[in-house]
Design an enzyme around this catalytic site. Structure first.
Site, short mmCIF file in Angstrom:
data_model
loop_
_atom_site.label_atom_id
_atom_site.label_comp_id
_atom_site.label_asym_id
_atom_site.label_seq_id
_atom_site.Cartn_x
_atom_site.Cartn_y
_atom_site.Cartn_z
CD GLU A 20 -46.99 111.99 44.78
OE1 GLU A 20 -46.89 110.76 44.87
OE2 GLU A 20 -47.41 112.57 43.75
CE LYS B 54 -49.36 108.10 44.35
NZ LYS B 54 -48.27 108.70 43.54
CB CYS C 34 -50.35 111.91 42.88
SG CYS C 34 -49.93 112.45 41.18
CG ASP D 291 -93.80 137.41 33.20
OD1 ASP D 291 -92.57 137.45 33.09
OD2 ASP D 291 -94.39 137.46 34.29
CG ASN E 128 -113.63 126.14 25.68
OD1 ASN E 128 -114.24 126.60 26.64
ND2 ASN E 128 -112.64 125.27 25.84
CD GLU F 128 -95.75 137.31 37.42
OE1 GLU F 128 -95.70 138.48 37.00
OE2 GLU F 128 -96.39 136.40 36.86
CD1 TRP G 85 -96.96 140.14 40.73
CD2 TRP G 85 -97.87 140.54 42.72
NE1 TRP G 85 -97.30 141.47 40.77
CE2 TRP G 85 -97.87 141.75 41.99
CE3 TRP G 85 -98.40 140.55 44.01
CZ2 TRP G 85 -98.37 142.94 42.49
CZ3 TRP G 85 -98.90 141.74 44.51
CH2 TRP G 85 -98.87 142.92 43.76
CB THR H 99 -105.78 136.57 39.77
OG1 THR H 99 -105.38 137.93 39.92
CG2 THR H 99 -107.24 136.43 40.18
#
Length: 688
Positions: free
Chosen positions: A61, A130, A186, A380, A479, A493, A498, A500
């Protein structure tokens, strides 16, 4: 044909092509009321910034006159000398690249204004007065200056030309659309609503602050906090340069603090109280900030609420013609894992606690006191198991309520099986082993699959029969024992598909790892070891798990008890996949930019931020060919072949700001989409 964006035609390795802009903050030496000297020092640092390839450089400034000169500001000789000094800067700027933002007291409309003069290539683009003049404690700027609100017109005459004048100016680079600069001075930053707040909503991505803030105890930390907080709220870059050596110390002192912040983080900071002049440089990721603004609904709502004021802001266009410079910015190789040891430990503790609290709350809510988990001896399931154990500890339930099962199949290695048993024993959970080979063989026989009779046909059916058998057992065990199945699959994954699908490792009653990437899980286990979360025996097993190659262990092992099909040989290195995922999911970057960042981060194993826990011999490097090959594979998996799995995943706690892939959270996408647009963009950008 659509118009070609200029920055996209630049070389692949150029920072401007990928939405970066190099900015600088300069703290030159000054002499009170000596504009000629101050202009000389300003230009010296401006040349250095230009040589560094900066697009913008900010000075303190009233830097051309000096700030702490009080009533000398009302002396005509000083004002005239300041104009001459400014003319020198403007003329010299014709040979320089950056937008120069310099501070000067200027007379206009029969008054004196504290201004920032924006200069580029031999022209004054605009003058910003300013807005807020401090008039408290050691400040009495209203004694000398008028505030921006007191101006009459929107232009002033400077060096024989009418130039825009006001706090409502946006300086926009036409050849780099992401770069739109705004200037405040400023005290403007210290006001309840800084002018830059409105500028950001109107499109400014970089805020320049010319400051002469004097130093008192603790003030530097407060300045930094203000800059970081304002850059975070605005989702913008913030560049501040404060007065330093040479300012009068009659009643005040100066530290020359300079800061470059981006969306809440400090990228660069100058040495304070330095004997030498300071120039700091950093590359701002403007593309990132534009992407963030498009996602944040409160940002667009604020634009709506202030539409009238924003629409009145004025745009000043200029052609930057930036050099094709390489990126200087450090790009972390592990975006989910802080490189700093202290930050990493704090991150790991927080992630771990989020996971534990998520499971604890689910158990309290359901009134269920037992969990069932499959333990393979891999990363994991190991981490999910220690989360389950700690949740039981917090609930005041015995660890035996964690019903852990290891279920060896056709390809289970002796190493992982031993680790699974050792870990279950060391943690004190209920440990059992169920050999799934008989039931898996029966299913293969029912399917009339050749492998049922010993043929080496190791196809997807062969693999998924084993994964399905494990999960089927776990659900029926849950169960039988009135428990819930804990999912162990991680974020990486999920991104790669990745897993099933259905009755496989894709499914569970509650998943604790679903928003934790593979690279972070590795460090979570290291953190558990280092902080002695569990017994020495358990920590020893965790260390062994970390040294085991990642594999689903579904294809019979080869010599030496090694998996025949390591995961990373199929889906690519997880460290790269996690890198790709972070920038794709968190910011939606174009594949070309993701490749650019990945190559910048990974092309040299000897440089960059490696967590010190990774031994030198395990530090990898990847060429651009490596990066593009695995990125192309990632894009196909992420956008095309795997979304249907993510559209039907169990509940799981979101862990980090890097995002989750839950359809109830950060990521919602069609299951039948394609990856064509992403893969084509990558090829166009990286083909020779």
């Amino acid at each position: 044909m659509p118009p070609t964006e200029p920055q996209r035609t630049r070389p692949f390795g150029s920072l401007s092509r990928h939405g970066f802009a190099r900015v600088a903050a300069a703290v030159p030496h000054v002499r009170p009321a000596d504009p000629a000297f101050n202009a000389e020092r300003t230009l010296e640092l401006a040349r250095r910034a230009s040589d560094a390839g900066a697009a913008l450089v900010v000075f303190p400034e009233l830097g051309l006159s000096a700030y702490a000169i009080d009533d000398l500001l009302h002396q005509r000789a000083l004002i005239d000398a300041t104009l001459e000094a400014l003319a020198t800067v403007v003329e010299a700027s014709a040979e320089l690249q950056p937008l120069l933002v310099v501070g000067a007291p200027l007379q206009a409309e029969h008054g004196l204004f504290n201004t920032a003069v924006v200069v580029h290539r031999g022209r004054v683009l605009g003058v910003v007065p300013k807005s807020y003049l401090p008039e408290y404690r050691e400040y009495y700027e209203k004694r000398q200056f008028r505030a921006a609100r007191d101006r009459i017109g929107n232009a002033v005459t400077l060096f024989g030309e009418r130039v825009p004048f006001g706090p409502d100016l946006l300086f926009a680079a036409t050849d780099q659309p992401e770069l739109v600069a705004h200037v405040e001075i400023c005290e403007d930053l210290w006001a309840p609503i800084p002018p830059s707040s409105f500028a950001a909503m109107a499109g400014a991505t970089v805020i320049a602050n010319l400051s002469a803030s004097n130093i008192t105890i603790g003030k530097a930390d407060h300045r930094r906090l203000l800059c970081e907080a304002q850059s975070s709220r605005m989702v913008a870059g913030y560049v501040l340069a404060a007065a330093g050596d040479g300012e009068s110390t009659t009643d005040l002192a100066w530290d020359g603090q300079a800061l470059i912040c981006e969306h809440g983080a400090t990228l660069a900071e100058a040495e304070r109280f330095a004997r030498e002049e300071q120039l700091i440089v950093a590359d701002l990721d403007l593309d990132r900030m534009v992407a963030e603004r498009a996602r944040i609904s409160s940002f667009s709502d604020s634009i709506h609420d202030h539409h009238e004021r924003l629409s009145a802001m004025r745009r000043v266009d200029f052609v930057l013609a930036a050099q094709d410079t390489p990126l200087l910015r450090t790009v972390e190789r592990f975006p989910y894992v802080p490189a700093d040891a202290a930050d990493r430990a704090e991150r790991c503790e927080e992630v771990y606690n989020i996971q534990v609290r998520g499971l604890e709350t689910r158990l309290r809510a359901t009134g269920i006191e037992k969990v069932v988990i499959g333990v393979s001896g891999g990363l994991d399931s190991t981490h999910a198991l220690i989360v389950a154990v700690r949740a039981m500890d917090r609930l005041g339930l015995p660890r035996e309520n964690v019903l852990a099962y290891t279920m060896p199949g056709f390809a289970t290695s002796a190493t992982t099986l031993a680790n699974a048993h050792r870990l279950m024993q060391a943690l004190g959970v209920s440990a059992s082993e169920i050999d799934i080979r008989p039931s898996a063989t029966q299913m293969l026989r029912d399917l009339e699959h050749p492998a049922a009779d010993g043929a080496a046909q190791y196809d997807i059916t062969y693999e998924n029969v084993q994964a399905g058998e494990r999960t089927s057992h776990l659900f029926r065990l849950a169960n039988f024992h009135s428990g819930i199945v804990i999912g162990t699959g991680d974020l990486s994954e999920l991104a790669l598909g990745w897993a099933t699908y259905g009755v496989g490792d894709h499914m569970s009653h509650y998943s604790v790892n679903a928003s934790v990437p593979k690279t972070l899980i590795q460090f979570l286990l290291r953190w558990a070891i280092d902080t002695r979360q569990f017994s020495a025996d358990a920590s020893g097993v965790l260390a062994d798990v970390l040294d085991t190659e990642i594999s689903p262990e579904l294809i019979p092992v080869g010599a030496g008890d090694k998996p025949e099909a390591a995961s990373e040989s199929v889906v690519g290195p997880y460290e790269l996949a996690d890198f790709f995922l972070f920038y794709t999911l968190r910011y939606g970057f174009a594949p070309s930019k993701v490749a650019f960042l990945a190559h910048h981060a990974w092309h040299d194993r000897e440089t960059g931020a490696w967590p010190e826990l990774i031994p030198v011999e395990r530090r990898n490097e990847y060429s651009l060919d490596d990066v593009t090959r695995w990125l192309d594979a990632f894009l196909e998996r992420f956008f095309h072949t795997s979304q249907f799995k993510r559209s039907a995943i169990p509940n799981a706690p979101k862990v980090g700001s890097g995002g989750s892939l839950s359809p109830r959270g950060d990521w919602r996408a069609p299951s039948d989409g394609t990856a064509t647009a992403w893969r084509d963009e990558l090829r166009r950008a990286t083909d020779p």
